[in-house]
Each structure stands twice: as structure tokens, then as C-alpha cells.
Motif scaffolding. Structure first.
Motif, PDB file in Angstrom:
ATOM      1  N   PRO A  98     -28.631  11.941  34.539  1.00  0.00           N
ATOM      2  CA  PRO A  98     -29.243  12.842  35.484  1.00  0.00           C
ATOM      3  C   PRO A  98     -30.769  13.097  34.881  1.00  0.00           C
ATOM      4  O   PRO A  98     -31.472  12.926  36.110  1.00  0.00           O
ATOM      5  N   SER A  99     -31.199  13.233  33.881  1.00  0.00           N
ATOM      6  CA  SER A  99     -32.584  13.404  33.605  1.00  0.00           C
ATOM      7  C   SER A  99     -33.417  12.097  33.742  1.00  0.00           C
ATOM      8  O   SER A  99     -34.448  12.168  34.465  1.00  0.00           O
ATOM      9  N   ILE A 104     -37.610   9.466  37.823  1.00  0.00           N
ATOM     10  CA  ILE A 104     -37.911   8.626  38.711  1.00  0.00           C
ATOM     11  C   ILE A 104     -38.154   9.180  40.058  1.00  0.00           C
ATOM     12  O   ILE A 104     -39.173   8.830  40.496  1.00  0.00           O
ATOM     13  N   THR A 105     -37.439  10.169  40.192  1.00  0.00           N
ATOM     14  CA  THR A 105     -37.615  10.924  41.517  1.00  0.00           C
ATOM     15  C   THR A 105     -38.944  11.467  41.711  1.00  0.00           C
ATOM     16  O   THR A 105     -39.672  11.579  42.611  1.00  0.00           O
ATOM     17  N   ALA A 106     -39.182  12.075  40.476  1.00  0.00           N
ATOM     18  CA  ALA A 106     -40.465  12.910  40.335  1.00  0.00           C
ATOM     19  C   ALA A 106     -41.560  12.283  40.257  1.00  0.00           C
ATOM     20  O   ALA A 106     -42.834  12.458  40.883  1.00  0.00           O
ATOM     21  N   ARG A 179     -34.454  16.092  27.344  1.00  0.00           N
ATOM     22  CA  ARG A 179     -33.043  15.608  27.768  1.00  0.00           C
ATOM     23  C   ARG A 179     -33.315  14.279  28.155  1.00  0.00           C
ATOM     24  O   ARG A 179     -32.505  13.311  28.023  1.00  0.00           O
ATOM     25  N   LEU A 180     -34.696  13.791  28.816  1.00  0.00           N
ATOM     26  CA  LEU A 180     -34.813  12.366  29.308  1.00  0.00           C
ATOM     27  C   LEU A 180     -34.624  11.375  28.200  1.00  0.00           C
ATOM     28  O   LEU A 180     -34.084  10.587  28.363  1.00  0.00           O
ATOM     29  N   TYR A 181     -35.184  11.614  27.069  1.00  0.00           N
ATOM     30  CA  TYR A 181     -35.179  10.801  26.130  1.00  0.00           C
ATOM     31  C   TYR A 181     -34.040  10.954  25.161  1.00  0.00           C
ATOM     32  O   TYR A 181     -33.402   9.753  24.855  1.00  0.00           O
ATOM     33  N   GLU A 182     -33.411  11.892  25.217  1.00  0.00           N
ATOM     34  CA  GLU A 182     -31.917  11.977  24.467  1.00  0.00           C
ATOM     35  C   GLU A 182     -31.072  11.387  25.450  1.00  0.00           C
ATOM     36  O   GLU A 182     -29.905  10.789  24.664  1.00  0.00           O
ATOM     37  N   GLU A 183     -31.043  11.401  26.757  1.00  0.00           N
ATOM     38  CA  GLU A 183     -30.053  10.635  27.684  1.00  0.00           C
ATOM     39  C   GLU A 183     -30.488   9.245  27.186  1.00  0.00           C
ATOM     40  O   GLU A 183     -29.310   8.321  27.652  1.00  0.00           O
ATOM     41  N   THR A 184     -31.441   8.568  27.394  1.00  0.00           N
ATOM     42  CA  THR A 184     -31.881   7.230  27.304  1.00  0.00           C
ATOM     43  C   THR A 184     -31.321   6.745  26.185  1.00  0.00           C
ATOM     44  O   THR A 184     -30.726   5.873  25.935  1.00  0.00           O
TER      45      THR A 184
END
Length: 221
Positions: A98-99, A104-106, A179-184
């Protein structure tokens, strides 16, 4: 011990790794930037060239630079003894999270106006910061112009050609703040990486004193 350090989209060379550069050992190389900005495919080729000249080595990469590191390992895994990816922006390997999709959308419309002269350096910096969810940097005009000039020609950290899979032993280190880097990181763990969280370290985890011990333990492994 041969180690090549690959910077992110900000500082380059040894300036991107002050804690590591202060205790650098023979065989440690801090990759300098080539050209106006970073390009994962080109920099993977440069990295492989350095590794061939050394007969291989460990690779440590931060943020955007992790794309070049993974590309190099996927291209010639025999040259890469291990990967240590610090807050890696390897979003191609985490599509669907999700993040990552939100990011990418932003950021897609921000990169879309990168070559628009009607968008000033201050405005581009504001849009870039908004897209990443961070406050705009408070920099003198000359320094801001130089930073924005580099960001305008930066290739986005997705669609860079990463294939699913990590062909060498890989450590991912994150700062537990995004969250972006934790999900990655979670996506990379699913591909076989180990994951270490240095809570409170922020995005530049290499500046945290705990990172040095983590790297040495990883290399010894």
C-alpha cells in the motif's frame, strides 16, 4: 576486505558515509557520483566495473543506490559477496504494498513536471517534499538550485529493471520511521533477505553508531 559503498540521491562518495569513511580500511571504496544525477542501470554497470577490478566484494547501498546494488548482483552475482541495503528504495520489488503504491502515485506527477521551466526550483522542491511526506528543505538559494537540478534529472526509483529475487546474501537495515521503507523491507524479506530495524535511526541509518557493528557482523556471516 573489499567493500563498495553506493550513495543515495543526496550526498555522494565518502560524504554520504561520514561514519564509515572515518574508519575506512584498505579496500573500502565510496562510489562517487557520475553525471548530473543517479541512474540505477548506469550505476550498476559502474559498480560492476569496480568490482571486476577487485575480484569481487561486499556492497553496501543506501536508499536510491540500493537499486544499482541489486541490479549489479542480479547481473553478475559471482562478483557480489553480499548486499547490505540501508533503507532501500527498491520499489520494483515491493509493488502492491500500500505505501509503495501511494508513494508512486504521489511522485509520478512530480517527476512529470521535472523538465517544465515554468516550475521554479522552490516550487519543484515543495512538490517533491510533499510527495515524499517530508518538509521542504530550508536551504540557501544556490544550494537549493543545485539540489533541485539533480532531482529534476533523477530517474524515478521504480521501473528500473529489477527482477524478483535476491541472488546473494542480503541484509536490509531500516530506521523504523516510515511505512514506505518498512513495507519495502518486508518484500525483500519475502525474497530471502534478513531485516534489522534500528529504531530511531531515521532514513540515514548509516549515521547511527549501531550500523557499523551490524555491517561487520553481516560481512563476517
Amino acid at each position: 576486505m573489499d567493500v563498495v559503498f553506493v550513495h543515495g540521491a543526496g550526498r555522494e562518495g565518502a560524504h554520504a558515509w561520514p561514519r564509515q569513511a572515518a574508519v575506512a580500511e584498505p579496500g573500502w571504496l565510496f562510489l562517487p557520483r557520475e553525471g548530473a544525477a543517479d541512474d540505477a542501470a548506469r550505476d550498476a554497470g559502474r559498480l560492476l566495473g569496480r568490482l571486476r577490478g577487485r575480484g569481487g566484494g561486499h556492497v553496501v547501498a543506501h536508499s536510491y543506490g540500493a537499486n544499482a546494488a541489486v541490479l549489479a548482483a542480479q547481473t553478475e552475482p559471482a562478483l557480489v559477496r553480499s548486499l547490505a541495503l540501508l533503507e532501500p528504495a527498491c520499489f520494483d520489488l515491493a509493488r502492491g504494498a500500500p505505501s509503495v503504491e501511494e508513494h508512486i502515485t504521489a511522485m509520478t506527477p512530480v517527476f512529470a513536471v521535472a523538465d517544465d521551466p515554468a516550475v521554479s526550483a522552490h516550487e519543484f522542491s515543495r512538490r517533491f517534499a510533499a510527495g515524499t511526506g517530508t518538509p521542504p528543505p530550508d536551504l540557501p538559494d544556490e544550494e537549493l538550485e543545485a539540489r533541485v537540478a539533480r532531482l529534476r534529472v533523477l530517474r524515478p526509483p521504480w521501473g528500473v529493471g529489477l527482477r524478483q529475487g535476491l541472488p546473494v546474501r542480503t541484509l536490509v537495515v531500516t530506521g523504523g520511521w516510515s511505512r514506505l521503507y518498512e513495507e519495502t523491507a518486508a518484500a525483500l524479506v519475502a525474497l530471502g533477505a534478513q531485516h534489522l530495524v534500528l529504531d530511531g535511526a531515521g532514513h540515514r541509518v548509516q549515521d547511527d553508531p549501531r550500523s557499523s557493528a551490524a555491517l561487520r557482523e553481516h560481512w563476517a556471516g
